[in-house]
Design an enzyme around this catalytic site. Structure first.
Site, PDB file in Angstrom:
ATOM      1  N   TYR A 112     -31.687  21.107   7.184  1.00 37.47           N
ATOM      2  CA  TYR A 112     -31.020  19.901   7.703  1.00 37.47           C
ATOM      3  C   TYR A 112     -32.033  19.121   8.558  1.00 37.47           C
ATOM      4  O   TYR A 112     -31.964  17.906   8.691  1.00 37.47           O
ATOM      5  CB  TYR A 112     -29.780  20.285   8.510  1.00 37.47           C
ATOM      6  N   LYS A 164     -28.727  13.689  14.609  1.00 35.39           N
ATOM      7  CA  LYS A 164     -27.313  13.875  14.984  1.00 35.39           C
ATOM      8  C   LYS A 164     -27.192  14.242  16.466  1.00 35.39           C
ATOM      9  O   LYS A 164     -26.214  13.863  17.126  1.00 35.39           O
ATOM     10  CB  LYS A 164     -26.657  14.950  14.115  1.00 35.39           C
TER      11      LYS A 164
HETATM   12  P1  NAP Z   1     -21.881   9.016   1.843  1.00 37.18           P
HETATM   13  O1  NAP Z   1     -20.640   8.788   1.087  1.00 37.18           O
HETATM   14  O2  NAP Z   1     -23.166   8.992   1.065  1.00 37.18           O
HETATM   15  O3  NAP Z   1     -21.932   7.992   3.056  1.00 37.18           O
HETATM   16  C1  NAP Z   1     -23.120   7.696   3.745  1.00 37.18           C
HETATM   17  C2  NAP Z   1     -23.135   6.211   3.924  1.00 37.18           C
HETATM   18  O4  NAP Z   1     -24.220   5.789   4.760  1.00 37.18           O
HETATM   19  C3  NAP Z   1     -23.305   5.481   2.592  1.00 37.18           C
HETATM   20  O5  NAP Z   1     -22.323   4.487   2.488  1.00 37.18           O
HETATM   21  C4  NAP Z   1     -24.697   4.911   2.732  1.00 37.18           C
HETATM   22  O6  NAP Z   1     -24.945   3.794   1.944  1.00 37.18           O
HETATM   23  C5  NAP Z   1     -24.686   4.585   4.204  1.00 37.18           C
HETATM   24  N1  NAP Z   1     -25.994   4.159   4.683  1.00 37.18           N
HETATM   25  C6  NAP Z   1     -27.185   4.792   4.581  1.00 37.18           C
HETATM   26  N2  NAP Z   1     -28.161   4.022   5.096  1.00 37.18           N
HETATM   27  C7  NAP Z   1     -27.559   2.878   5.538  1.00 37.18           C
HETATM   28  C8  NAP Z   1     -28.026   1.691   6.151  1.00 37.18           C
HETATM   29  N3  NAP Z   1     -29.326   1.510   6.466  1.00 37.18           N
HETATM   30  N4  NAP Z   1     -27.129   0.716   6.467  1.00 37.18           N
HETATM   31  C9  NAP Z   1     -25.828   0.864   6.161  1.00 37.18           C
HETATM   32  N5  NAP Z   1     -25.316   1.962   5.573  1.00 37.18           N
HETATM   33  C10 NAP Z   1     -26.188   2.960   5.253  1.00 37.18           C
HETATM   34  O7  NAP Z   1     -21.861  10.439   2.565  1.00 37.18           O
HETATM   35  P2  NAP Z   1     -20.882  11.078   3.675  1.00 37.18           P
HETATM   36  O8  NAP Z   1     -21.095  12.533   3.561  1.00 37.18           O
HETATM   37  O9  NAP Z   1     -19.538  10.499   3.560  1.00 37.18           O
HETATM   38  O10 NAP Z   1     -21.563  10.633   5.045  1.00 37.18           O
HETATM   39  C11 NAP Z   1     -20.882   9.927   6.062  1.00 37.18           C
HETATM   40  C12 NAP Z   1     -21.232  10.458   7.423  1.00 37.18           C
HETATM   41  O11 NAP Z   1     -20.696  11.778   7.574  1.00 37.18           O
HETATM   42  C13 NAP Z   1     -22.729  10.568   7.703  1.00 37.18           C
HETATM   43  O12 NAP Z   1     -22.976  10.225   9.053  1.00 37.18           O
HETATM   44  C14 NAP Z   1     -22.971  12.057   7.487  1.00 37.18           C
HETATM   45  O13 NAP Z   1     -24.127  12.520   8.166  1.00 37.18           O
HETATM   46  C15 NAP Z   1     -21.707  12.608   8.086  1.00 37.18           C
HETATM   47  N6  NAP Z   1     -21.398  13.995   7.756  1.00 37.18           N
HETATM   48  C16 NAP Z   1     -21.325  14.389   6.447  1.00 37.18           C
HETATM   49  C17 NAP Z   1     -21.030  15.712   6.160  1.00 37.18           C
HETATM   50  C18 NAP Z   1     -20.957  16.176   4.722  1.00 37.18           C
HETATM   51  O14 NAP Z   1     -21.020  17.374   4.487  1.00 37.18           O
HETATM   52  N7  NAP Z   1     -20.802  15.284   3.757  1.00 37.18           N
HETATM   53  C19 NAP Z   1     -20.804  16.636   7.183  1.00 37.18           C
HETATM   54  C20 NAP Z   1     -20.870  16.197   8.507  1.00 37.18           C
HETATM   55  C21 NAP Z   1     -21.174  14.875   8.785  1.00 37.18           C
HETATM   56  P3  NAP Z   1     -26.005   4.013   0.703  1.00 37.18           P
HETATM   57  O15 NAP Z   1     -25.297   4.904  -0.275  1.00 37.18           O
HETATM   58  O16 NAP Z   1     -26.263   2.639   0.229  1.00 37.18           O
HETATM   59  O17 NAP Z   1     -27.232   4.651   1.266  1.00 37.18           O
END
Ligand code: NAP
Length: 256
Positions: free
Chosen positions: A156, A163
């Site tokens: 990670y 984070k």
């Molecule tokens: P996701 O669907 O891929 O969402 C991530 C989002 O961030 C996408 O819409 C992405 O857009 C956007 N993003 C990246 N760079 C950006 C930028 N410069 N400006 C604007 N938007 C941007 O994945 P997710 O898992 O739902 O992630 C959402 C949040 O949850 C993140 O903070 C992640 O770290 C957190 N999280 C996820 C998990 C997990 O297991 N999935 C666990 C804990 C926390 P693009 O696709 O265009 O890059």
């Protein structure tokens, strides 16, 4: 029960229907909130517009790369024009270059470190600063984080460090914005199979590890993140700010 009736919200981070932002947006919508969405880049425009269209044809959908101050300013200007005020803000955005999420943390380049922190942590500060003036009736700002902020989760890597910066930023923002009745909290989610998650080497292993070791012996469901997000956005959480709330099947309490 419409516990968010009359609330106006802005959602950053919907990429597709698997996105955590989409799960929380659906729950906020079902609880009565009216929402606007942003997307990053033309590539996602159609996808996000189609999803957001489910909430009504006139749903506001705006472009925003969170590393660009002028795009952030324009989003809040347009939301101010359309809504007049704002109550809810979801930050569900993160990025680190793929090579930084493989191998050893010690090899993280200066540029990968900078990008990960800019997109995944500083953006919360920038969004809160622009959003707060619209939160004239108080508000709730919510950011998504992960356990890798506090313990080492192999691979990670720099995302864990970003984070940690995000969680600390939420605490400082909670202090600054508390007098305006604006609360800032993080949900620390267990692993969910999304686009961003698939960028983490060994993600499938993580899912299995949680099933085996979390007290609830299963992974978290997106709708459970939606429900927790709705609680934190609601008046039921009126005295909760600056916190990291674990929605991870209990994994965070384990020592072994
Ligand atoms: P996701 O669907 O891929 O969402 C991530 C989002 O961030 C996408 O819409 C992405 O857009 C956007 N993003 C990246 N760079 C950006 C930028 N410069 N400006 C604007 N938007 C941007 O994945 P997710 O898992 O739902 O992630 C959402 C949040 O949850 C993140 O903070 C992640 O770290 C957190 N999280 C996820 C998990 C997990 O297991 N999935 C666990 C804990 C926390 P693009 O696709 O265009 O890059």
């Amino acid at each position: 029960m419409s516990i968010l009736a009359g609330k106006l919200g802005l959602v950053f981070g919907v990429a597709n229907k698997r996105s955590i932002a989409w799960a929380i947006a659906q729950a906020w919508h079902q609880a009565g909130a009216r929402l606007a969405f942003t997307y990053q880049g033309e590539r996602l425009k159609e996808n996000v517009a189609e999803l957001a269209g489910a909430f009504g044809e006139d749903t506001v959908v705006l472009p925003c790369d969170v590393t660009k101050d002028e795009e952030i300013a324009e989003v809040f200007r347009q939301v101010g024009e359309r809504f007049g005020k704002l109550h809810l803000l979801l930050h569900s955005v993160a990025f680190a270059p793929r090579e930084a999420l493989e191998g050893e943390f010690i090899h993280t380049s200066r540029e990968a470190f900078r990008v990960a922190h800019d997109v995944s942590a500083y953006s919360l500060v920038a969004l809160a600063r622009e959003g707060a003036p619209l939160m004239t009736e108080g508000g709730s700002i919510l950011a998504m984080t992960y356990y890798g902020a506090e313990k080492v989760v192999p691979r990670y890597n720099v995302m864990g460090v970003a984070k940690a910066a995000l969680e600390a930023s939420a605490r400082y923002l909670a202090y600054d914005l508390g007098p305006k009745k604006i609360r800032v909290n993080c949900i620390s989610a267990g692993p969910v199979n999304t686009l961003a998650a698939r960028g983490i080497a060994g993600f499938a292993e993580m899912l299995k590890h949680y099933e085996a070791h979390a007290p609830l012996k299963r992974n978290v469901l997106p709708e459970e993140l939606g429900a927790a997000g709705t609680f934190l956005a609601s008046d039921g959480a009126a005295a909760i700010t600056g916190q990291v709330i674990y929605v991870d099947s209990g994994y965070q309490i384990m020592g072994m």
